[in-house]
Write an enzyme that holds these catalytic residues in place. Structure first.
Site, PDB file in Angstrom:
ATOM      1  N   TYR A 154       0.858  -1.191   0.000  1.00 50.19           N
ATOM      2  CA  TYR A 154       0.000   0.000   0.000  1.00 50.19           C
ATOM      3  C   TYR A 154       0.891   1.236   0.000  1.00 50.19           C
ATOM      4  O   TYR A 154       1.918   1.288   0.679  1.00 50.19           O
ATOM      5  CB  TYR A 154      -0.899   0.017   1.239  1.00 50.19           C
ATOM      6  CG  TYR A 154      -1.729   1.279   1.368  1.00 50.19           C
ATOM      7  CD1 TYR A 154      -3.002   1.346   0.831  1.00 50.19           C
ATOM      8  CD2 TYR A 154      -1.230   2.408   2.028  1.00 50.19           C
ATOM      9  CE1 TYR A 154      -3.770   2.503   0.936  1.00 50.19           C
ATOM     10  CE2 TYR A 154      -1.981   3.561   2.138  1.00 50.19           C
ATOM     11  CZ  TYR A 154      -3.253   3.604   1.591  1.00 50.19           C
ATOM     12  OH  TYR A 154      -3.989   4.749   1.691  1.00 50.19           O
ATOM     13  N   GLU A 192      -3.371   7.607  -4.028  1.00 50.29           N
ATOM     14  CA  GLU A 192      -3.378   6.322  -3.337  1.00 50.29           C
ATOM     15  C   GLU A 192      -3.186   5.196  -4.340  1.00 50.29           C
ATOM     16  O   GLU A 192      -3.882   5.137  -5.361  1.00 50.29           O
ATOM     17  CB  GLU A 192      -4.697   6.121  -2.590  1.00 50.29           C
ATOM     18  CG  GLU A 192      -4.753   4.811  -1.810  1.00 50.29           C
ATOM     19  CD  GLU A 192      -6.099   4.610  -1.115  1.00 50.29           C
ATOM     20  OE1 GLU A 192      -6.108   4.478   0.120  1.00 50.29           O
ATOM     21  OE2 GLU A 192      -7.126   4.592  -1.827  1.00 50.29           O
TER      22      GLU A 192
END
Length: 401
Positions: free
Chosen positions: A119, A207
Site C-alpha cells: 500500500y 493512493e
C-alpha cells in the site's frame, strides 16, 4: 475533484510510475480488440475494470445480477462477455449506496503476476501542514482496517515541502517495507514519481492500493501500480486545464454539478429539510441540530462567506429541484457576510421560484437589523428563528405538520 482510475494511471505514468498496459473503452467490441492486442503482446491474463467514482468495485453487484465490477479473463471472448455485462448497467458497491452507479466506461488492461501486494499513499497532513507518505506491507485491503488492527504495519514519512522528497527518505520507506535488491531500487524511483504526481498535479491524495511486486521484463522483480486513485484540490484546478478536461460530469450528481457553476458547496443527502448556510462548520452544525430535533437534512449547502444575491438565488433554485425537500432552513451568521445581502437574495429567490414550502430563517451578525427589516417588509410568508436551536425546532415542526 475526482478522476477515474485510468486517468489516475495516465498522470502517474507521466511521472515515471510503472502501470500495467491497457486502454479505456465504452463498447464491448472495443474491449475485445484491446484484449486481443494485449494478449498478442504477451499478456497471460486480462482484467476488465468498471470505471466509476467509487471503491469496492470487485465485490460489487450489478442490478442486473452480474457480480463483480472487476473481472479477470483469459481470452478476448471472456473480456467481451464481461464488458457486455458491465457496460450500460448499474453497479452497486459499499461506497455507492443502494442507488449504485451507471457504468459507461471500462479499463481493459494486462493483469500481471502478483507476488506481493503493498500500500502507498501521499496526502496532506493538516496537523503538521506537510505532505505525508504512508506505506504498508498490507496492500489490497482498506487502510482503515490496517490502522485499526495493525497500526504498527503503517510506515509514515513527513516531507519538507521546501525541498520535496529526499532520496534518503525514499530509501528509508523502501527499507521499512522490507524491500531488497531490484525491488528496492524500483521502489526508490517509484516513490519519487508518486510524490511528484501529488505535488505537480496539486492533488489532495494519491493512493496506490495495491502497489504490487511483479516479475519484470528482464526477469528481475519490480514494482507496478496495479490500482490508483487520485483526488485533486478544486482550488488549484485553474492551473491544470488538462486535468480539468478529465472531469466526468456523468459521475457527479446533477445538482452538485449545477451548484459548482455558482461556486456553491452543495452535497445532496437523503432527508427532507434543505439547509442554506454560510460556512462549512456552521453547515455541519446545522445538519446536526436538525437531526437532533428529529428532522433529516436534505443537503449540505455552504454559500461561503461572501455570497452574492445571485448565488443565494441560485442556491434556492437548486434546493427546489430536489423533490424530497419539504422545508427549508436558512441559517446565517454574518461575519464577512452581510445579512442584508442574504435577506435580499432570499426575497428575490422566493418570488422567482414561487416558493410554497415552509421557510425558516435565522439571521445573526453583520448588518442583521437591515436584513431582518428587508424580510419583514417583503410580505413573504416565512418563519423567523431567534437562535439556531429555535430555528431547527421550528423547521422540523413545520415539515412534520
Amino acid at each position: 475533484m475526482n478522476i477515474h482510475e485510468y486517468q489516475a494511471k495516465q498522470l502517474l505514468a507521466q511521472y515515471g510510475v510503472a502501470v500495467p498496459p491497457g486502454e479505456v473503452c465504452a463498447q464491448p467490441e472495443a474491449a475485445q480488440r484491446i484484449a486481443e492486442k494485449l494478449l498478442a503482446d504477451g499478456a497471460q491474463l486480462i482484467v476488465v475494470k468498471a470505471q466509476i467514482y467509487a471503491g469496492g468495485r470487485g465485490k460489487g453487484t450489478f442490478k442486473s445480477g452480474f457480480k463483480g465490477g472487476v473481472k479477470l479473463c483469459k481470452t478476448a471472448d471472456e473480456v467481451f462477455a464481461s464488458a457486455n455485462a458491465m457496460l450500460g448497467n448499474v453497479l452497486v458497491t459499499k461506497q455507492t449506496g443502494a442507488e449504485g452507479r451507471l457504468v459507461s466506461k471500462l479499463l481493459v488492461a494486462a493483469a500481471p503476476e502478483i507476488k506481493k501486494e503493498l500500500y502507498l499513499a501521499v496526502l496532506l497532513d493538516r496537523a503538521t501542514s506537510r505532505p505525508l507518505i504512508m506505506a504498508s506491507t498490507e496492500g489490497g485491503v482498506d487502510i482503515e482496517e490496517v490502522a485499526e488492527k495493525s497500526p504498527e504495519k503503517i510506515v509514515k514519512e513527513w516531507i519538507d515541502p521546501a525541498v520535496g522528497l529526499m532520496p534518503f527518505q525514499a530509501r528509508k520507506i523502501a527499507a521499512a517495507l522490507g524491500l531488497k535488491g531490484s525491488v528496492f531500487n524500483s521502489a526508490v524511483k517509484l516513490l519519487s514519481g508518486v510524490y511528484k504526481t501529488w505535488w505537480e498535479c496539486d492533488a489532495s491524495m494519491v493512493e496506490i492500493n495495491p502497489l504490487c511486486i511483479i516479475p519484470g521484463a528482464d526477469g528481475k522483480d519490480t514494482l507496478c501500480a496495479v490500482d490508483a486513485k487520485i483526488g485533486l484540490d478544486d482550488n488549484a484546478l485553474y492551473r491544470h486545464q488538462d486535468i480539468q478536461a478529465m472531469r466526468d460530469l456523468n459521475e457527479e450528481a446533477p445538482l452538485e454539478t449545477e451548484a459548482s457553476k455558482f461556486n456553491l458547496n452543495y452535497i445532496k443527502l437523503d432527508g427532507n429539510i434543505a439547509c442554506l448556510v454560510n460556512g462549512a462548520g456552521l453547515a455541519m452544525a446545522t445538519m446536526d441540530i436538525i437531526q437532533h430535533y428529529g428532522g433529516s437534512p436534505a443537503n449540505f449547502l455552504d454559500v461561503g462567506g461572501g455570497a452574492s444575491e445571485e448565488q443565494v438565488t441560485a442556491a434556492f433554485k437548486i434546493i427546489m429541484q430536489d423533490p424530497n425537500v419539504k422545508g427549508i432552513l436558512v441559517n446565517i451568521f454574518g461575519g464577512i457576510m452581510d445579512c442584508n445581502v442574504i435577506a435580499t437574495g432570499i426575497v428575490a429567490a422566493v418570488k422567482e421560484t414561487h416558493l410554497s414550502l415552509p421557510l425558516v430563517v435565522r439571521l445573526e451578525g453583520n448588518n442583521v437589523i437591515a436584513g431582518k427589516k428587508t424580510l419583514a417588509d417583503s410580505g413573504l410568508t416565512l418563519i423567523t428563528g431567534d437562535s439556531m436551536a429555535d430555528a431547527a425546532q421550528k423547521v422540523v415542526s413545520a415539515v412534520g405538520k
